[in-house]
Design an enzyme around this catalytic site. Structure first.
Site, PDB file in Angstrom:
ATOM      1  N   PRO A   1       3.193   1.856  -2.960  1.00 49.69           N
ATOM      2  CA  PRO A   1       3.073   0.540  -2.933  1.00 49.69           C
ATOM      3  C   PRO A   1       4.795   0.074  -2.485  1.00 49.69           C
ATOM      4  O   PRO A   1       5.017  -1.230  -2.083  1.00 49.69           O
ATOM      5  CB  PRO A   1       3.128  -0.053  -4.436  1.00 49.69           C
TER       6      PRO A   1
ATOM      7  N   GLU B   1       1.476   6.788 -12.645  1.00 49.80           N
ATOM      8  CA  GLU B   1       2.353   5.969 -12.367  1.00 49.80           C
ATOM      9  C   GLU B   1       3.289   6.175 -11.369  1.00 49.80           C
ATOM     10  O   GLU B   1       3.865   5.137 -10.926  1.00 49.80           O
ATOM     11  CB  GLU B   1       3.358   5.667 -13.773  1.00 49.80           C
TER      12      GLU B   1
ATOM     13  N   ARG C   1      -6.448   7.295  16.200  1.00 45.45           N
ATOM     14  CA  ARG C   1      -6.827   6.224  17.421  1.00 45.45           C
ATOM     15  C   ARG C   1      -5.513   6.381  18.439  1.00 45.45           C
ATOM     16  O   ARG C   1      -5.948   6.087  19.680  1.00 45.45           O
ATOM     17  CB  ARG C   1      -7.007   4.893  17.018  1.00 45.45           C
TER      18      ARG C   1
ATOM     19  N   ASP D   1      -6.780  -3.000  22.255  1.00 44.55           N
ATOM     20  CA  ASP D   1      -6.898  -3.201  20.865  1.00 44.55           C
ATOM     21  C   ASP D   1      -6.148  -4.762  20.856  1.00 44.55           C
ATOM     22  O   ASP D   1      -5.267  -5.055  21.248  1.00 44.55           O
ATOM     23  CB  ASP D   1      -5.841  -2.237  20.220  1.00 44.55           C
TER      24      ASP D   1
HETATM   25  C1  LIG Z   1       1.061   3.355  -8.775  1.00 42.03           C
HETATM   26  O1  LIG Z   1       0.427   3.995  -7.737  1.00 42.03           O
HETATM   27  C2  LIG Z   1       1.500   4.774  -7.052  1.00 42.03           C
HETATM   28  C3  LIG Z   1       3.033   4.876  -7.262  1.00 42.03           C
HETATM   29  C4  LIG Z   1       3.696   5.582  -6.618  1.00 42.03           C
HETATM   30  C5  LIG Z   1       3.155   6.422  -5.493  1.00 42.03           C
HETATM   31  C6  LIG Z   1       1.721   6.236  -5.267  1.00 42.03           C
HETATM   32  C7  LIG Z   1       0.819   5.667  -6.319  1.00 42.03           C
HETATM   33  C8  LIG Z   1      -0.656   5.487  -5.889  1.00 42.03           C
HETATM   34  N1  LIG Z   1      -1.029   4.290  -5.546  1.00 42.03           N
HETATM   35  C9  LIG Z   1      -1.025   3.462  -4.516  1.00 42.03           C
HETATM   36  C10 LIG Z   1      -0.698   4.114  -3.443  1.00 42.03           C
HETATM   37  C11 LIG Z   1      -0.533   3.284  -2.259  1.00 42.03           C
HETATM   38  C12 LIG Z   1      -0.650   2.061  -2.327  1.00 42.03           C
HETATM   39  C13 LIG Z   1      -0.467   1.007  -1.036  1.00 42.03           C
HETATM   40  N2  LIG Z   1      -0.174  -0.028  -1.329  1.00 42.03           N
HETATM   41  O2  LIG Z   1      -0.519   1.656   0.166  1.00 42.03           O
HETATM   42  C14 LIG Z   1      -0.905   1.544  -3.217  1.00 42.03           C
HETATM   43  N3  LIG Z   1      -0.908   2.021  -4.424  1.00 42.03           N
END
Ligand SMILES: COc1ccccc1CNc1ccc(C(N)=O)cn1
Length: 243
Positions: free
Chosen positions: A88, A115, A152, A166
């Protein structure tokens, strides 16, 4: 191009290489997709990949040791890849990032769970990528999205024309698509598309893209670089609106 995925759920991501154009590209050797199970690199009896967080708090954190073991094996065996972590906290994926990743010979995508991942694993990571501003239970779905979008842009995976047209390639939304029958429940295909006049068809499509983009994504519309076809399409559009 070689893409590897490192995950504790290999069966979750395996399907990304088993369908459609991605599977065809794998079959004819344009793409290599290999999946590694992080648990195979956890050396303790219980193959532990997570542990309690230092500093306390809810949930578990992915242990660094299995990643260090993995990279020792991987770099010696396959050479050092360009490493992407889906998280994230990453840069939000778009076509230009995908096009950049498609230029790498060798991509490794790490999928986080729990986490998060021990911060010391970041020493292996070249780029953190997010597929959007939301938290998932794991990085596997984002990894599959990245494989699909990047594939792609690998030459030979899809028709070059398709990538060129695209909707996001020239940052316009896509024009409407039609196929047989010509009429269904009194809904007709626009005459221009049956005219066989390719110039008119291209103008109509561009007009529809510009119209849709102006209405639905004014941010993209304002960014768009207008070429000659755009200008003719816009003129035609304004005439239509003024009529
Ligand atoms: C708390 O989760 C994590 C915390 C750190 C790394 C991976 C994760 C695994 N979760 C993810 C992964 C990607 C996305 C995204 N938005 O691309 C959303 N969540």
């Amino acid at each position: 191009m070689r893409i590897s995925i490192l995950t504790i759920f290999p069966d979750f991501v395996r399907v990304v290489k088993e369908y459609g154009v991605v599977s065809q590209a794998v079959e004819n050797g344009i793409l290599e997709i290999e999946i590694f199970n992080l648990r195979d690199f956890a050396k303790d009896k219980h193959k532990t990949v997570d542990d309690y967080p230092y500093g306390g708090g809810p949930g578990m954190v992915m242990k660094p040791a299995p990643f260090f073991e993995f990279f020792k094996f991987y770099n010696e065996t396959y050479g050092k890849p360009y490493v992407v972590l889906t998280s994230p906290q990453g840069d939000v994926l778009n076509n230009s990032i995908a096009r950049e990743l498609a230029s790498k010979d060798h991509l490794l995508i790490i999928c986080g769970r729990y986490e998060g991942i021990d911060e010391r694993v970041m020493k292996f990571v070249d780029r953190e990528i997010s597929i959007g501003d939301y938290v998932l239970t794991g990085g596997e779905l984002p990894a599959m999205v990245i494989v699909d979008v990047v594939s792609r842009f690998v030459p030979g995976v899809v028709d070059e024309e398709s990538v060129k047209n695209d909707s996001f390639y020239n940052d316009l939304l896509d024009h409407p698509h039609y196929t047989r029958p010509r009429v269904i429940e009194d809904m007709r295909v626009p005459e221009v598309l049956i005219s066989g006049n390719h110039e008119e068809v291209e103008l109509w499509r561009r007009k529809e893209s510009l119209k849709k983009t102006m209405l639905k994504r004014p941010d993209l519309f304002m960014k768009h670089q207008f070429d000659e076809i755009d200008k003719r399409a816009l003129l035609s559009l304004f005439r239509e609106l003024m009529a």
